[in-house]
Design a protein around this motif. Structure first.
Motif, mmCIF file in Angstrom:
data_model
loop_
_atom_site.group_PDB
_atom_site.id
_atom_site.type_symbol
_atom_site.label_atom_id
_atom_site.label_comp_id
_atom_site.label_asym_id
_atom_site.label_seq_id
_atom_site.Cartn_x
_atom_site.Cartn_y
_atom_site.Cartn_z
ATOM 1 N N SER A 1 6.424 21.725 -19.898
ATOM 2 C CA SER A 1 6.333 22.505 -18.577
ATOM 3 C C SER A 1 4.916 22.194 -17.940
ATOM 4 O O SER A 1 4.622 22.383 -16.792
ATOM 5 C CB SER A 1 6.382 24.020 -19.063
ATOM 6 N N SER A 2 3.994 21.978 -18.877
ATOM 7 C CA SER A 2 2.524 21.845 -18.587
ATOM 8 C C SER A 2 2.395 20.558 -17.735
ATOM 9 O O SER A 2 1.560 20.832 -16.656
ATOM 10 C CB SER A 2 1.435 22.009 -19.638
ATOM 11 N N ILE A 26 6.861 22.780 -14.111
ATOM 12 C CA ILE A 26 8.323 23.508 -13.901
ATOM 13 C C ILE A 26 8.247 24.380 -15.077
ATOM 14 O O ILE A 26 8.105 23.879 -16.224
ATOM 15 C CB ILE A 26 9.313 22.296 -13.996
ATOM 16 N N VAL A 27 8.779 25.445 -14.821
ATOM 17 C CA VAL A 27 8.671 26.596 -15.903
ATOM 18 C C VAL A 27 10.173 26.659 -16.588
ATOM 19 O O VAL A 27 10.204 26.774 -17.750
ATOM 20 C CB VAL A 27 8.350 28.042 -15.662
ATOM 21 N N HIS A 28 11.153 26.842 -15.832
ATOM 22 C CA HIS A 28 12.642 26.904 -16.330
ATOM 23 C C HIS A 28 13.115 25.700 -17.362
ATOM 24 O O HIS A 28 12.793 24.694 -16.831
ATOM 25 C CB HIS A 28 13.428 27.003 -15.333
ATOM 26 N N VAL A 86 14.496 19.958 -18.330
ATOM 27 C CA VAL A 86 15.304 19.050 -18.804
ATOM 28 C C VAL A 86 15.969 18.218 -17.820
ATOM 29 O O VAL A 86 16.170 17.085 -18.134
ATOM 30 C CB VAL A 86 16.547 19.829 -19.666
ATOM 31 N N ARG A 87 16.290 18.943 -16.697
ATOM 32 C CA ARG A 87 16.740 17.933 -15.672
ATOM 33 C C ARG A 87 15.880 17.043 -14.971
ATOM 34 O O ARG A 87 16.126 15.789 -14.841
ATOM 35 C CB ARG A 87 17.240 18.769 -14.436
ATOM 36 N N ASP A 88 14.632 17.489 -15.144
ATOM 37 C CA ASP A 88 13.567 16.465 -14.664
ATOM 38 C C ASP A 88 13.359 15.454 -15.356
ATOM 39 O O ASP A 88 12.941 14.324 -14.950
ATOM 40 C CB ASP A 88 12.214 17.443 -14.143
ATOM 41 N N VAL A 97 20.221 29.308 -36.186
ATOM 42 C CA VAL A 97 20.403 30.615 -35.001
ATOM 43 C C VAL A 97 19.534 31.590 -35.184
ATOM 44 O O VAL A 97 19.110 32.218 -34.154
ATOM 45 C CB VAL A 97 21.818 31.185 -35.610
ATOM 46 N N ALA A 98 19.051 31.905 -36.515
ATOM 47 C CA ALA A 98 18.117 32.992 -36.507
ATOM 48 C C ALA A 98 16.806 32.508 -35.889
ATOM 49 O O ALA A 98 15.826 33.646 -35.705
ATOM 50 C CB ALA A 98 18.050 33.325 -38.026
ATOM 51 N N PHE A 99 16.384 31.287 -35.420
ATOM 52 C CA PHE A 99 15.200 31.112 -34.828
ATOM 53 C C PHE A 99 15.228 30.237 -33.569
ATOM 54 O O PHE A 99 14.335 30.127 -32.899
ATOM 55 C CB PHE A 99 14.578 29.794 -35.931
ATOM 56 N N ILE A 100 16.425 30.538 -32.983
ATOM 57 C CA ILE A 100 16.671 29.828 -31.642
ATOM 58 C C ILE A 100 15.830 31.007 -30.617
ATOM 59 O O ILE A 100 16.157 32.015 -30.675
ATOM 60 C CB ILE A 100 17.825 29.930 -31.260
ATOM 61 N N CYS A 101 14.924 30.476 -29.756
ATOM 62 C CA CYS A 101 14.122 31.177 -28.867
ATOM 63 C C CYS A 101 13.515 30.363 -27.851
ATOM 64 O O CYS A 101 12.668 30.940 -26.869
ATOM 65 C CB CYS A 101 13.179 31.863 -29.699
ATOM 66 N N GLN A 102 13.897 29.189 -27.838
ATOM 67 C CA GLN A 102 13.283 28.308 -26.650
ATOM 68 C C GLN A 102 13.695 28.665 -25.319
ATOM 69 O O GLN A 102 12.429 28.541 -24.590
ATOM 70 C CB GLN A 102 13.807 26.766 -26.997
ATOM 71 N N MET A 103 14.957 29.296 -24.965
ATOM 72 C CA MET A 103 14.963 29.668 -23.447
ATOM 73 C C MET A 103 14.210 30.909 -23.318
ATOM 74 O O MET A 103 13.794 31.150 -22.265
ATOM 75 C CB MET A 103 16.546 29.770 -23.634
ATOM 76 N N SER A 104 14.018 31.856 -24.555
ATOM 77 C CA SER A 104 13.340 32.882 -24.364
ATOM 78 C C SER A 104 11.914 32.584 -23.963
ATOM 79 O O SER A 104 11.002 33.347 -23.329
ATOM 80 C CB SER A 104 13.326 33.740 -25.414
#
Length: 514
Positions: free
Chosen positions: A150-151, A155-157, A162-164, A301-308
């Motif tokens: 992102s840096s 792009i933040v999202h 990923v598309r870029d 699953v207990a650690f997924i937070c990348q989208m957040s």
């Protein structure tokens, strides 16, 4: 027009919709002051310029709200208003960082927690601690690589980054993964809320007179969950996230207290450090390897937070890469300590027969040998009520990336306006209906972790690490190590995914073992 809308409109007016920021702020200020008919750019207060110039020189991540705020000051200058330095900028920034950390920790402290005591009883304390540390380290790497991407791109999202870097197919696959993960986690959370409130054999917080399971879940969805998922800025949920994290920490302390009481009264169950030789985890060749590795999707699953992470960063004004890493490491430390405490101490208190859903083990009957009847009832209510509060905070953190991914997958544009509310409430209705149909939560956890989980948390962050271009000032060794780390993430993600799917479709569920 409110301040946020005005900022966003000014951003689009002056630097366009691609969410990319200028590399040299001083030159850009000269251009904007000319466009706004300001005679000299030096009329801009230095307090505005220096933090952003410093940020660009250090390769930091300047987020959406800083440049619009600067543009708003320029705009007010043109309107004849006094331009004043943002004396509270650092204070607001510190508050934003604390809110980001709370939201990130809460994104991880969710339904995956419930399986960890049973995982600990099957794998042993040593194996569980190794796996927790391993997944936490991989999560830290993936969060760092997402931040760097992102840096460098501006792009933040997450989906847009990923598309870029990987193209339209990569974005499509990631959006599908976000939909599967978000919908699955929300369905499981709603199932657990039903267990907490209604339960079985009278072990719920509500009496049967309050209605059956479907009625209770419908009321909770409309009265409590719908207002929470209507929030569009995650920063406003910082208080709810802090409360949810505090509830989990309180649960950890309660299990520690129960562990100490059981040890003092010589009622502590035998605890193994490694898997039992009589279990499917040892001595069965390939099947044992599959069963051991297939516990990793549940932990993942207990650690997924990348989208957040991308969501909370959008609410920040400006932030350094190192500050994001500090936020990530702090949130991960809170998560790992809470998971290890609840997993190990619950294993010691309830033994190998601890339920796959640890809440089902925290009953009044099970706690009475350690506590008095009234105290056992209070502990029963406290644990369930605390986790209920924590689960309610999960919904907005999961709904935001879910609805954004669904809309982008269908229409390839940003979700806003009345459509945002329509998509949100339709998704919530679908989650409610699925929760009434699905009974078990453990097979979905393994399936989500083996498919969408590995893509979101490991494979795509690894691809971003490999694809992100290096800076001219970046040491060659740093770029090479980032690429090596990316390859490791992709490889581990593929291994966990393949073994998890083999376990789901070829072997018996180990959670049924005593």
């Amino acid at each position: 027009m409110d301040a946020a809308t005005e900022n966003l409109s000014l951003l689009r007016m002056y630097i366009g919709p691609r969410n990319r920021f200028p590399l040299k702020l001083s030159t850009w200020l000269q251009q904007q002051s000319s466009a706004l008919r300001i005679e000299r750019a030096t009329s801009i207060p230095k307090a505005w310029e220096e933090p952003a110039v410093l940020a660009r020189k250090q390769g930091q991540l300047c987020m959406n709200l800083f440049y619009p705020a600067l543009l708003l000051q320029l705009h007010h200058h043109v309107q004849g208003k006094e331009v004043t330095a943002p004396v509270s900028l650092h204070e607001q920034h510190a508050q934003s960082l604390r809110a980001a950390g709370a939201n990130l920790a809460k994104a991880m402290l969710g339904v995956g927690l419930l399986a960890l005591p049973k995982v600990t009883s099957l794998l042993g304390i040593g194996t569980t601690l190794i796996f927790l540390a391993f997944i936490a380290f991989l999560t830290y790497l993936s969060l760092h690589y997402c931040t760097v991407a992102s840096s460098r791109t501006g792009i933040v999202h997450y989906s847009d980054v990923v598309r870029d870097q990987t193209g339209l197919f990569g974005q499509t696959l990631l959006d599908l993964s976000l939909i599967i993960n978000g919908a699955g986690v929300l369905i499981i959370a709603l199932i657990v809320i039903g267990d907490i409130l209604v339960g079985s054999d009278g072990q719920g917080l509500l009496s049967p007179a309050c209605g059956d399971r479907s009625t209770v879940l419908a009321v909770v969805t409309v009265v409590l969950i719908a207002p929470l998922v209507s929030v569009t800025r995650l920063q406003t949920l910082a208080g709810a996230s802090v409360l949810g994290v505090a509830a989990i920490v309180g649960w950890s302390l309660l299990t520690l207290l129960l562990f100490i009481i059981a040890g003092t009264n010589d009622q502590l169950h035998h605890m193994a450090w490694w898997p039992s030789r009589k279990s499917k985890f040892v001595g069965h060749g390939f099947e044992s390897a599959v069963q051991v590795i297939a516990t990793l999707p549940v932990i993942l699953v207990a650690f997924i937070c990348q989208m957040s992470l991308q969501g909370v960063l959008r609410d920040l004004q400006y932030v350094r890469d190192r500050q994001v890493d500090k936020i990530s490491s702090t949130a991960l430390m809170i998560t790992v300590i809470s998971y290890a405490a609840i997993g190990i101490f619950s294993y010691g208190v309830f033994g190998k027969n601890v339920s796959p859903d640890v809440l089902q083990s925290f009953t009044v009957d099970a706690l009475e040998p350690l506590l008095s009847q009234k105290v056992a009832q209070a502990a029963f209510v406290a644990v369930r009520l605390g986790f209920l509060i924590s689960l309610l905070g999960t919904f907005p953190l999961q709904m935001t990336p879910l609805r954004d991914a669904l809309w982008k997958l269908l229409f390839r544009q940003e979700l806003r306006g009345p459509g945002l509310w329509l998509v949100t409430y339709l998704l919530l209705a679908g989650v409610l209906m699925a929760a009434a149909w699905i009974e078990s939560i453990w097979e979905p956890l393994v399936l989500i972790g083996s498919t969408a989980g590995v893509l979101i948390a490991l494979i795509f962050p690894g691809l971003l690490a490999i694809q992100t271009p290096e800076l001219l000032t970046e040491p060659l060794g740093a770029h090479r190590w980032r690429q090596v780390g990316g390859v490791v993430l992709v490889f581990v993600g593929l291994v966990i995914g393949v073994f998890g799917l083999i376990r789901v479709f070829a072997f018996r569920d180990p959670f049924g073992e005593g």
